[in-house]
Enzyme design. Structure first.
Site, PDB file in Angstrom:
ATOM      1  N   TYR A 182      32.136  27.810  43.017  1.00  0.00           N
ATOM      2  CA  TYR A 182      30.362  27.282  41.910  1.00  0.00           C
ATOM      3  C   TYR A 182      30.368  29.199  42.682  1.00  0.00           C
ATOM      4  O   TYR A 182      31.125  29.498  41.308  1.00  0.00           O
ATOM      5  CB  TYR A 182      29.754  27.329  43.330  1.00  0.00           C
ATOM      6  CG  TYR A 182      30.312  25.247  44.161  1.00  0.00           C
ATOM      7  CD1 TYR A 182      29.951  24.634  43.055  1.00  0.00           C
ATOM      8  CD2 TYR A 182      31.059  24.980  44.644  1.00  0.00           C
ATOM      9  CE1 TYR A 182      30.561  23.114  42.943  1.00  0.00           C
ATOM     10  CE2 TYR A 182      31.254  23.477  44.941  1.00  0.00           C
ATOM     11  CZ  TYR A 182      30.551  22.664  44.176  1.00  0.00           C
ATOM     12  OH  TYR A 182      31.397  21.215  44.183  1.00  0.00           O
ATOM     13  N   VAL A 217      33.161  20.300  49.345  1.00  0.00           N
ATOM     14  CA  VAL A 217      32.299  20.932  51.684  1.00  0.00           C
ATOM     15  C   VAL A 217      32.388  20.158  52.462  1.00  0.00           C
ATOM     16  O   VAL A 217      32.295  20.013  53.657  1.00  0.00           O
ATOM     17  CB  VAL A 217      30.144  19.882  51.440  1.00  0.00           C
ATOM     18  CG1 VAL A 217      29.679  21.422  50.602  1.00  0.00           C
ATOM     19  CG2 VAL A 217      31.035  18.501  51.158  1.00  0.00           C
TER      20      VAL A 217
HETATM   21  O1  DON Z   1      27.692  15.385  46.280  1.00  0.00           O
HETATM   22  C1  DON Z   1      27.361  16.075  47.123  1.00  0.00           C
HETATM   23  O2  DON Z   1      26.508  17.026  47.079  1.00  0.00           O
HETATM   24  C2  DON Z   1      28.635  16.041  47.589  1.00  0.00           C
HETATM   25  N1  DON Z   1      30.306  14.355  47.899  1.00  0.00           N
HETATM   26  C3  DON Z   1      29.638  16.533  47.136  1.00  0.00           C
HETATM   27  C4  DON Z   1      29.667  18.221  47.177  1.00  0.00           C
HETATM   28  C5  DON Z   1      30.915  19.563  47.013  1.00  0.00           C
HETATM   29  O3  DON Z   1      31.914  19.040  47.650  1.00  0.00           O
HETATM   30  C6  DON Z   1      30.395  21.456  47.177  1.00  0.00           C
HETATM   31  N2  DON Z   1      31.962  21.632  47.611  1.00  0.00           N
HETATM   32  N3  DON Z   1      31.747  22.310  47.790  1.00  0.00           N
END
Ligand code: DON
Length: 308
Positions: free
Chosen positions: A244, A262
């Site tokens: 990111y 996450v």
């Molecule tokens: O869509 C989402 O918010 C989560 N399923 C995945 C986001 C995510 O893993 C961001 N990573 N750092």
């Protein structure tokens, strides 16, 4: 030289663990809040099929955003580059992963496939006659990449995210209004939240990282699982957008293609050398595993991993 001994890798994990106290476990998906923030485990899968690991590597993690790079590969294999990139762009955003801001400036398509909006547009493209078949195709592809047909998904995490997905719902409706996607949003969110809830351990993650490191070839079987051009494209996005709005600093400090989620997972691919799977649920403010990022920094210096 990559790491060959558990003792050595354990020492690096202990060093990186000192930073986990500064992080915070994700709680916007309620089921993820149960994770233990001090945990840190890692597996390295070498191109000769050997593996070294440290920490509690039997712990399972859900892929979350790590899945974005794998659905991108599948969509590219289904449709080719031109069709996929008519729906999603090539450029990093510099914004958080769930930001809606840039969609307003470029409403015809999300800027890249690693942010939530872009990943939702990619999952929209996954072929299948219904939502079950679309998810099944994603799961089977990921099982093949990891060489592990026992990989499944956490219904609890999928359900927990689906019930609290209003931000992603908003991104979908925005994109539907602008013609990027044209399906039932609830169906798309069910496929997406299950894809994010696909569950594995660090070793599985390291194996997938190794397939990408080897430009799409599984090193133990020598089978090509992903066309080389698709694997290269995925790794490029991992470098430019995989961490990111921390991707620039990560490229300077670590210098390898990597993708975070996450749940605290990071999948790394050191080109032509090895794959790395990390699980460390305490996150920094940008949503990347704080211990995992530190560990990769230490490993990069020690094993000369940077491609730059
Ligand atoms: O869509 C989402 O918010 C989560 N399923 C995945 C986001 C995510 O893993 C961001 N990573 N750092």
């Amino acid at each position: 030289m990559p790491c060959r001994t558990t003792k050595e890798l354990n020492e690096l994990v202990q060093e990186a663990k000192k930073y986990t106290g500064k992080g915070k476990v994700a709680d916007y998906i309620p089921a993820l809040a149960k994770a233990h923030h001090e945990e840190l485990s890692v597996a390295i899968f070498h191109d000769d099929g050997t593996c070294v690991s440290a920490g509690d590597v039997k712990q399972k993690l859900t892929l979350q955003s790590v899945s974005k790079v794998l659905t991108l590969a599948l969509a590219l294999m289904d449709y080719g580059e031109e069709a996929v990139f008519s729906k999603v762009g090539y450029e990093p955003t510099g914004d958080p992963f769930n930001s809606i801001v840039k969609l307003e400036f470029s409403p015809s398509k999300p800027l890249n496939p690693m942010i939530n909006a872009g990943a939702l547009a990619v999952t929209h493209m996954i072929k299948g006659k219904n939502e079950e078949e679309r998810f099944e195709r994603i799961l089977t592809f990921i099982q093949q990449l990891a060489g592990n047909s026992a990989i499944g998904y956490s219904a609890e995490v999928a359900e927990s995210e689906y019930r609290t997905s209003d931000l992603n719902r908003a991104l979908c409706y925005f994109m539907k209004q602008h013609g990027v996607i044209d399906e039932d949003i609830e169906e798309l969110l069910r496929v997406y939240t299950k894809q994010c809830a696909i569950e594995m351990d660090c070793l599985d993650l390291a194996r997938i990282g190794c397939v990408l490191a080897m430009d799409g070839v599984e090193p133990r079987t020598n089978l090509r699982l992903i066309p080389a051009s698709v694997a290269r494209l995925c790794k490029t996005f991992m470098v430019t957008c995989g961490m990111y709005n921390a991707s620039g600093e990560f490229a300077v400090r670590v210098g390898i293609p990597a993708k975070s989620g996450v749940s605290g997972g990071i999948m790394g691919s050191v080109p032509n050398r090895f794959g790395i799977g990390i699980f460390g649920p305490a996150l920094d403010e940008k949503g990347n595993s704080i211990g995992g990022t530190k560990l990769l920094e230490i490993m990069s210096a020690k094993y000369n991993m940077s491609m730059f």
